[in-house]
Design a protein around this motif. Structure first.
Motif, PDB file in Angstrom:
ATOM      1  N   THR A   1       0.961  -1.497   0.629  1.00 54.66           N
ATOM      2  CA  THR A   1       0.267  -0.071  -0.164  1.00 54.66           C
ATOM      3  C   THR A   1       0.797   1.409  -0.051  1.00 54.66           C
ATOM      4  OG1 THR A   1      -1.987  -1.136   1.137  1.00 54.66           O
ATOM      5  CG2 THR A   1      -2.081   1.332   0.833  1.00 54.66           C
ATOM      6  N   VAL A   2       1.997   1.282   0.943  1.00 59.80           N
ATOM      7  CA  VAL A   2       2.912   2.484   0.999  1.00 59.80           C
ATOM      8  C   VAL A   2       3.587   2.363  -0.616  1.00 59.80           C
ATOM      9  CG1 VAL A   2       5.228   3.082   2.098  1.00 59.80           C
ATOM     10  CG2 VAL A   2       3.205   2.732   3.434  1.00 59.80           C
ATOM     11  N   THR A   3       3.600   1.810  -1.326  1.00 61.06           N
ATOM     12  CA  THR A   3       4.703   1.539  -2.660  1.00 61.06           C
ATOM     13  C   THR A   3       3.550   2.278  -3.509  1.00 61.06           C
ATOM     14  OG1 THR A   3       5.941  -0.651  -1.688  1.00 61.06           O
ATOM     15  CG2 THR A   3       5.971   0.203  -4.514  1.00 61.06           C
ATOM     16  N   ARG A   4       2.581   1.987  -3.370  1.00 65.38           N
ATOM     17  CA  ARG A   4       1.800   2.611  -4.590  1.00 65.38           C
ATOM     18  C   ARG A   4       1.048   3.610  -4.299  1.00 65.38           C
ATOM     19  NH1 ARG A   4      -3.736  -0.773  -5.193  1.00 65.38           N
ATOM     20  NH2 ARG A   4      -4.153   0.362  -6.478  1.00 65.38           N
ATOM     21  N   LEU A   5       0.714   4.422  -2.787  1.00 67.20           N
ATOM     22  CA  LEU A   5       1.353   5.510  -2.629  1.00 67.20           C
ATOM     23  C   LEU A   5       1.691   7.009  -3.066  1.00 67.20           C
ATOM     24  CD1 LEU A   5      -0.797   5.441   0.830  1.00 67.20           C
ATOM     25  CD2 LEU A   5      -1.882   6.294  -0.934  1.00 67.20           C
ATOM     26  N   GLU A   6       3.567   6.063  -2.935  1.00 70.79           N
ATOM     27  CA  GLU A   6       4.669   6.761  -3.248  1.00 70.79           C
ATOM     28  C   GLU A   6       5.083   6.246  -4.616  1.00 70.79           C
ATOM     29  OE1 GLU A   6       7.502   6.025   1.066  1.00 70.79           O
ATOM     30  OE2 GLU A   6       7.195   4.413  -0.445  1.00 70.79           O
ATOM     31  N   THR A   7       4.137   5.824  -4.799  1.00 69.09           N
ATOM     32  CA  THR A   7       4.829   5.692  -6.537  1.00 69.09           C
ATOM     33  C   THR A   7       3.944   6.605  -7.490  1.00 69.09           C
ATOM     34  OG1 THR A   7       3.025   3.709  -7.085  1.00 69.09           O
ATOM     35  CG2 THR A   7       5.935   3.978  -6.799  1.00 69.09           C
ATOM     36  N   GLY A   8       2.674   7.314  -6.923  1.00 72.00           N
ATOM     37  CA  GLY A   8       1.723   7.917  -7.413  1.00 72.00           C
ATOM     38  C   GLY A   8       1.103   7.362  -8.432  1.00 72.00           C
ATOM     39  N   GLY A   9       0.665   8.275  -9.416  1.00 71.13           N
ATOM     40  CA  GLY A   9      -0.550   7.981 -10.368  1.00 71.13           C
ATOM     41  C   GLY A   9      -1.982   7.094  -9.787  1.00 71.13           C
ATOM     42  N   ALA A  10      -2.305   7.199  -9.295  1.00 63.59           N
ATOM     43  CA  ALA A  10      -3.649   6.792  -7.970  1.00 63.59           C
ATOM     44  C   ALA A  10      -4.155   8.208  -8.318  1.00 63.59           C
ATOM     45  CB  ALA A  10      -3.890   6.841  -7.041  1.00 63.59           C
ATOM     46  N   GLY A  11      -5.402   8.232  -8.385  1.00 63.38           N
ATOM     47  CA  GLY A  11      -6.376   9.452  -8.402  1.00 63.38           C
ATOM     48  C   GLY A  11      -6.603   9.375  -6.698  1.00 63.38           C
ATOM     49  N   LEU A  12      -7.604  11.169  -6.230  1.00 62.39           N
ATOM     50  CA  LEU A  12      -7.788  11.579  -4.832  1.00 62.39           C
ATOM     51  C   LEU A  12      -8.591  10.274  -4.611  1.00 62.39           C
ATOM     52  CD1 LEU A  12      -7.714  12.975  -2.818  1.00 62.39           C
ATOM     53  CD2 LEU A  12      -9.274  14.436  -3.858  1.00 62.39           C
ATOM     54  N   GLU A  13      -9.542  10.245  -4.761  1.00 66.18           N
ATOM     55  CA  GLU A  13     -10.389   8.753  -4.354  1.00 66.18           C
ATOM     56  C   GLU A  13      -9.391   7.561  -4.310  1.00 66.18           C
ATOM     57  OE1 GLU A  13     -14.630   6.750  -4.554  1.00 66.18           O
ATOM     58  OE2 GLU A  13     -14.518   8.031  -6.316  1.00 66.18           O
ATOM     59  N   GLU A  14      -9.282   7.223  -5.128  1.00 64.05           N
ATOM     60  CA  GLU A  14      -7.960   5.796  -4.602  1.00 64.05           C
ATOM     61  C   GLU A  14      -6.745   6.155  -3.769  1.00 64.05           C
ATOM     62  OE1 GLU A  14      -4.868   2.479  -6.687  1.00 64.05           O
ATOM     63  OE2 GLU A  14      -6.337   4.152  -7.911  1.00 64.05           O
ATOM     64  N   SER A  15      -6.419   7.470  -4.051  1.00 65.30           N
ATOM     65  CA  SER A  15      -5.028   7.624  -2.900  1.00 65.30           C
ATOM     66  C   SER A  15      -5.820   7.501  -1.056  1.00 65.30           C
ATOM     67  CB  SER A  15      -4.935   9.079  -3.178  1.00 65.30           C
ATOM     68  OG  SER A  15      -4.177   8.897  -4.276  1.00 65.30           O
ATOM     69  N   LEU A  16      -7.483   8.431  -1.478  1.00 66.86           N
ATOM     70  CA  LEU A  16      -7.243   8.682   0.108  1.00 66.86           C
ATOM     71  C   LEU A  16      -7.767   7.200   0.653  1.00 66.86           C
ATOM     72  CD1 LEU A  16      -9.746  11.314  -0.367  1.00 66.86           C
ATOM     73  CD2 LEU A  16      -7.808  11.638   1.047  1.00 66.86           C
ATOM     74  N   ALA A  17      -8.508   6.292  -0.398  1.00 66.08           N
ATOM     75  CA  ALA A  17      -8.678   4.697   0.202  1.00 66.08           C
ATOM     76  C   ALA A  17      -7.641   4.130   0.176  1.00 66.08           C
ATOM     77  CB  ALA A  17      -9.300   3.815  -0.696  1.00 66.08           C
ATOM     78  N   LEU A  18      -6.700   3.819  -0.203  1.00 58.03           N
ATOM     79  CA  LEU A  18      -5.161   3.679  -0.047  1.00 58.03           C
ATOM     80  C   LEU A  18      -4.529   4.111   2.240  1.00 58.03           C
ATOM     81  CD1 LEU A  18      -3.271   3.414  -3.522  1.00 58.03           C
ATOM     82  CD2 LEU A  18      -4.353   1.732  -2.287  1.00 58.03           C
TER      83      LEU A  18
END
Length: 94
Positions: A46-63
């Motif tokens: 999860t942290v890796t996905r957040l750090e790499t970016g590319g997710a939209g706002l809604e997905e980032s908040l859920a992550l």
């Protein structure tokens, strides 16, 4: 959930960890059943996905929300292990 036309600005999370209004909350219902290793592994992903970016706002908040719940679960496991160690140490010290 209130009508989107009434409130165009998302509210901040409430005391119960509610999602931002207008955004879906992350599913955290399964986290209480995860082992320490499972929770930690998913937290790292999860942290890796957040750090790499590319997710939209809604997905980032859920992550982020799921990551917080995973971190809490890991802490629960570690606190439980620490308590057991303290108990054993106290018994062997006597």
């Amino acid at each position: 959930m209130s009508d989107a036309t009434e409130n165009t600005h998302p509210s901040t999370p409430g005391p119960e960890g509610a999602a931002v209004e207008g955004f879906s909350a992350a599913d955290t219902s399964d986290i209480a059943t995860l082992s320490y290793e499972q929770a930690r592994s998913e937290l790292v992903e999860t942290v890796t996905r957040l750090e790499t970016g590319g997710a939209g706002l809604e997905e980032s908040l859920a992550l982020w929300e799921r990551g917080e719940a995973l971190a809490d679960r890991c802490e629960e496991w570690l606190n439980g292990a620490r308590a057991k160690l303290d108990e054993v140490r106290a018994k062997t010290a006597d």
